[in-house]
Design a protein around this motif. Structure first.
Motif, short mmCIF file in Angstrom:
data_model
loop_
_atom_site.label_atom_id
_atom_site.label_comp_id
_atom_site.label_asym_id
_atom_site.label_seq_id
_atom_site.Cartn_x
_atom_site.Cartn_y
_atom_site.Cartn_z
N ALA A 72 87.65 42.81 100.36
CA ALA A 72 88.22 41.90 101.35
C ALA A 72 87.46 40.58 101.28
N ARG A 73 88.20 39.52 101.49
CA ARG A 73 87.60 38.19 101.54
C ARG A 73 87.95 37.59 102.90
N ILE A 74 86.90 37.25 103.66
CA ILE A 74 87.11 36.76 105.02
C ILE A 74 86.70 35.30 105.08
N THR A 75 87.58 34.47 105.59
CA THR A 75 87.24 33.05 105.75
C THR A 75 87.09 32.77 107.24
N VAL A 76 85.94 32.24 107.60
CA VAL A 76 85.66 31.94 109.01
C VAL A 76 85.58 30.42 109.16
N THR A 77 86.37 29.88 110.07
CA THR A 77 86.35 28.42 110.30
C THR A 77 86.30 28.15 111.79
N LEU A 78 85.82 26.97 112.14
CA LEU A 78 85.82 26.59 113.55
C LEU A 78 87.26 26.36 113.99
N LYS A 79 87.55 26.74 115.24
CA LYS A 79 88.90 26.54 115.77
C LYS A 79 89.24 25.06 115.83
N ARG A 101 86.77 20.29 107.36
CA ARG A 101 86.24 21.39 108.18
C ARG A 101 85.38 22.26 107.27
N GLN A 102 84.18 22.58 107.73
CA GLN A 102 83.34 23.49 106.95
C GLN A 102 83.40 24.88 107.56
N GLY A 103 83.45 25.87 106.71
CA GLY A 103 83.48 27.24 107.21
C GLY A 103 82.58 28.11 106.35
N LYS A 104 82.78 29.43 106.46
CA LYS A 104 82.05 30.31 105.56
C LYS A 104 82.97 31.39 105.03
N MET A 105 82.60 31.91 103.88
CA MET A 105 83.41 32.94 103.26
C MET A 105 82.54 34.17 103.07
N ILE A 106 83.07 35.31 103.47
CA ILE A 106 82.33 36.56 103.36
C ILE A 106 83.17 37.52 102.52
#
Lengths: 80, 229
Positions: free
Chosen positions: A3-10, A37-42
């Motif tokens: 799974a690849r999860i992308t987390v970004t600020l709302k 927008r900067q986010g993170k990927m897990i």
């Protein structure tokens, strides 16, 4: 299964790091760049074989730990 | 007053708070390692400042999942007062004991300086020794202290009188000019609805004697000592 999860600020939540990157891009001469927008990927590997079950589990992980839903959105992509 | 201080890997204000608690209450707090599963019976539980778990994922996110936090949350819900300072505040919002979130500072810089704060109410166990409307000086030292809550949650916090401290000028004026980190409504600290859990970014434990540059933090601990006398 992966799974690849992308987390970004709302949307509507100020992203100071995104803003700084935007300024830096503009400083480098990249015109017309907006809404950075900067986010993170897990990424993670799962022992599950059923994709639906796996996706439900990843969603629970996002709600409980991987994202702070007060300020962040997450998107899950299941990769075979 | 019997107190417990929760210690996580990379907590770094645990000794400061222990010194403050011992100096002002006269008794040493129990230092409780995060891997424990139960907090000794205490009048007060403190979650100290620091960079628990290296601020991995989000500040406070890993610590909020530590074994000890289950018991902290259950004791807090049963009414045991909890004080979270700096990283402790971040742990409290990540664990759901306080509403909102603490984001990267507006100017993306780590801020380490003294700030002035308005004590919003002096009728709680944490602030009863402060004067009504008092402005105090506490130091801040954080990278993620930018308080955020959704508009409806923010309105609820304000309506319930849950704001504990606001960043202000030396004479108590609240404006964006004295907001170090971009926090909504200049919020530096908030209570839960029951006023038994307090989280704040500034460090009262760092200003407890003239030799340290000031003693405005003393009254918070004296308030607690008086409340549990």
């Amino acid at each position: 299964m992966k799974a690849r999860i992308t987390v970004t600020l709302k949307n509507g939540v100020l992203d100071p790091q995104g803003k700084a990157i935007e300024h830096a891009l503009s400083g480098l001469g990249f015109e017309g760049v907006d809404e950075v927008r900067q986010g993170k990927m897990i990424e993670l590997s799962l022992a599950d074989t059923d994709k639906t079950v796996a996706e439900a589990r990843v969603k629970e992980m996002c709600e409980k730990l991987l994202a702070n839903t007060v300020i962040e959105n997450y998107a899950i992509e299941m990769v075979e | 007053m019997r107190s417990s201080v929760i210690v996580f890997p990379a907590s770094n204000c645990d000794r400061d708070i222990a010194v403050a608690l011992e100096q002002i209450s006269g008794s040493k707090p129990d230092m409780v390692w995060h891997g424990e599963t139960s907090v000794p019976s205490s009048d007060l539980i403190v979650i100290p400042g620091g960079f628990s778990f290296g601020d991995y994922l989000r500040s406070g996110a890993m610590a909020a999942q530590s074994p000890i936090m289950k018991d902290v949350i259950s004791k807090a819900k049963a009414g045991t007062p909890v004080l979270g300072i700096c990283n402790g505040f971040q742990v409290l919002v990540e664990s759901g004991l306080l509403p909102g979130a603490l984001m990267r500072n507006r100017d993306i810089k780590f801020i380490c300086k003294d700030v002035f704060l308005n004590v919003e109410r002096n009728d709680t166990i944490f602030t009863r020794k402060y004067a009504a409307g008092e402005t105090v000086k506490y130091p801040v030292a954080h990278h993620d202290g930018n308080y955020f809550a959704s508009p409806d949650v923010l309105a609820e916090i304000e309506d319930n009188g849950q704001v504990a401290f606001r960043y202000a000028s030396e004479d108590g004026e609240v404006s964006e000019a004295d907001n170090p980190n971009g926090s909504l409504n200049n919020i530096a600290g908030i209570y839960n609805k029951e006023l038994s859990v307090l989280g704040l970014m500034p460090h009262p434990e760092r200003l407890i004697s003239a030799e340290l540059g000031g003693s405005d933090g003393v009254l918070m601990f004296e308030s607690l000592v008086e409340a549990f006398a």
